[in-house]
Design an enzyme around this catalytic site. Structure first.
Site, short mmCIF file in Angstrom:
data_model
loop_
_atom_site.label_atom_id
_atom_site.label_comp_id
_atom_site.label_asym_id
_atom_site.label_seq_id
_atom_site.Cartn_x
_atom_site.Cartn_y
_atom_site.Cartn_z
N HIS A 129 0.86 -1.19 0.00
CA HIS A 129 0.00 0.00 0.00
C HIS A 129 0.89 1.22 0.00
CE1 HIS A 129 -3.84 2.11 1.72
NE2 HIS A 129 -3.15 2.89 0.90
N HIS A 180 1.51 4.72 -2.54
CA HIS A 180 1.20 5.51 -3.73
C HIS A 180 2.49 6.14 -4.24
CE1 HIS A 180 -3.20 5.38 -2.86
NE2 HIS A 180 -2.75 5.24 -1.62
N HIS A 236 -9.40 1.06 -1.88
CA HIS A 236 -9.43 1.73 -0.58
C HIS A 236 -10.88 1.68 -0.08
CE1 HIS A 236 -5.53 3.21 -1.74
NE2 HIS A 236 -5.44 4.07 -0.74
N GLU A 239 -11.43 3.73 5.27
CA GLU A 239 -10.35 4.58 5.80
C GLU A 239 -11.04 5.69 6.60
OE1 GLU A 239 -8.14 6.71 2.80
OE2 GLU A 239 -6.56 7.33 4.20
N ASP A 249 1.58 3.95 2.66
CA ASP A 249 0.62 4.86 2.02
C ASP A 249 1.32 5.99 1.24
OD1 ASP A 249 -1.96 5.47 1.28
OD2 ASP A 249 -2.59 6.26 3.21
N ASP A 250 1.59 7.11 1.89
CA ASP A 250 2.21 8.27 1.23
C ASP A 250 3.38 8.74 2.11
OD1 ASP A 250 0.14 8.78 -0.99
OD2 ASP A 250 -1.08 8.66 0.83
N1 ADE Z 1 -4.43 8.69 -2.43
C1 ADE Z 1 -3.21 8.74 -1.89
N2 ADE Z 1 -3.26 8.41 -0.60
C2 ADE Z 1 -4.55 8.11 -0.32
C3 ADE Z 1 -5.25 7.70 0.84
N3 ADE Z 1 -4.63 7.50 2.01
N4 ADE Z 1 -6.58 7.51 0.76
C4 ADE Z 1 -7.21 7.72 -0.39
N5 ADE Z 1 -6.61 8.10 -1.51
C5 ADE Z 1 -5.28 8.30 -1.48
ZN ZN Z 2 -3.68 4.74 0.16
#
Ligand code: ADE
Ligand code: ZN
Length: 355
Positions: free
Chosen positions: A25, A27, A205, A208, A286-287
């Site tokens: 997971h 991006h 997703h 969340e 994630d990011d």
């Molecule tokens: N795009 C990038 N990170 C995300 C996240 N945590 N939730 C939804 N879309 C995303």
């Molecule tokens: Zn994500």
């Protein structure tokens, strides 16, 4: 060495850091570090709203998912040439390998690029080249998963999927991301049916910020094999039991959940409850450029804050991640054997089968 220490000690954190692991997971656009954003902005003569990388990083204080996404999409604007995408992906793969990642399934948001006039012909060859180099030089197994932006229409996503077909050899799956609330999985049933017909692996997703019902919808209406995040499933006991029974992996991102205020702090993160319920939870980043760290930082933050998590939980999370990957079964077995050897070399016994 005890497998049941009350708090993560230095030895357990070291064992986690050096363990072979999967990143499922992540991006790609979320790995854009402020320094690279400024370098690319300068290369292309793009003006950023912040004076320097330090000021940009200081702006990473988010109230919720939407607040983050606004900065994330603004950041994408500096990604313009094939070289930019190669540099971004390669920088990530080097960081991943340093964290012990052996398998990375990397999300890409094509619509955040095509909407700016940056076509698949620009980014897909660059991503394919970076993945090949990561394999050859770092021993990293990489595949890409294209994500549809759920705040846009299903027709837009269908057009993205069709436009991606000339590059079908360079990705394995379809995902769904962006603003969750108000954009239920049901909105994308035709898209996922089409992707299934194309033989793609499917993830989304869900749960969340959105409700537990979106998790069930993603399973029932989209037919996904994994749920990204999914922590809101904890609100629905019957759903939680189903996830455990059907062994649906949830790709959980602890630092993201805290930075986007799904939980007030890491001590309040409910991942331990997922494990206790027998859910196949995994840990990812994630990011990472926006949320304070890559996969090892996520493990470290979680195990430092949660005294109830011990060595057996650490092993289970690592194993779940490898097991939940879309790599060939024989390859997964090989990674798990490496994990087992590592775990025993670190002085831990392997826990019994998951309940
Ligand atoms: N795009 C990038 N990170 C995300 C996240 N945590 N939730 C939804 N879309 C995303
Ligand atoms: Zn994500």
């Amino acid at each position: 060495m005890s497998n049941h220490s009350a708090a993560a000690d230095a030895a357990l954190l070291a064992a986690l850091r050096t363990a072979p692991k999967a990143e499922l997971h992540l991006h790609l656009e979320g790995t854009l570090e402020p320094e690279m954003a400024f370098a690319l902005a300068q290369r292309h003569g793009v003006a950023l709203r912040w004076p320097d990388a330090q000021a940009l990083r200081a702006a990473y204080a988010f109230d919720d998912l939407q607040g983050f996404l606004e900065l994330y999409y603004a950041g994408c604007d500096v990604l313009r040439s094939e070289d930019d995408f190669f540099a971004l992906a390669w920088a990530y793969f080097r960081r991943a390998a340093a964290d012990g990642v052996v398998r990375a399934e990397v999300f890409v948001d094509p619509q955040s690029h095509t909407a700016r006039g940056v076509d698949f012909a620009v980014f897909m060859p660059a991503l394919a080249r970076a993945a090949q180099r990561a394999h050859d030089e770092l021993g990293l197994s990489v595949d890409y998963i294209l994500c549809a932006l759920r705040h846009l229409s299903e027709d837009d996503a269908l057009a993205m999927l069709e436009a991606s077909r000339p590059w079908a050899a360079h990705y394995i799956g379809l995902g769904l991301d962006s603003s969750e609330r108000g954009h239920p999985p049901a909105k994308f049933a035709r898209l996922f049916a089409r992707a299934r017909a194309l033989g793609l692996r499917l993830v989304a997703h869900a749960g969340e910020e959105g409700p537990a019902a979106y998790v069930a919808e993603a399973l029932d209406l989209l037919g996904v094999e994994r749920i990204d995040h999914g922590v809101r499933a904890l609100d629905d006991t019957a759903l939680l039991r189903r996830l455990a029974r059907e062994r649906v992996p949830l790709t959980v991102c602890p630092l993201s959940n805290v930075r986007l205020r799904v939980y007030p702090d890491m001590a309040a993160h409910r991942l331990p409850e997922l494990l206790r319920a027998g859910v196949v939870a995994t840990v990812h980043s994630d990011d990472p450029a926006y949320f304070g760290g890559y996969v090892n930082a996520n493990y470290e933050a979680l195990f430092t804050a949660q005294a109830q998590l011990g060595a057996d939980d650490a092993y289970r999370l690592l194993r779940n991640g490898l097991q939940a990957s879309f790599a060939p079964a024989a390859q997964i077995e090989d990674w798990i054997a490496r994990l087992d050897a590592h775990w025993q070399a670190c002085g831990y016994t392997l826990p019994g089968p998951a309940h």
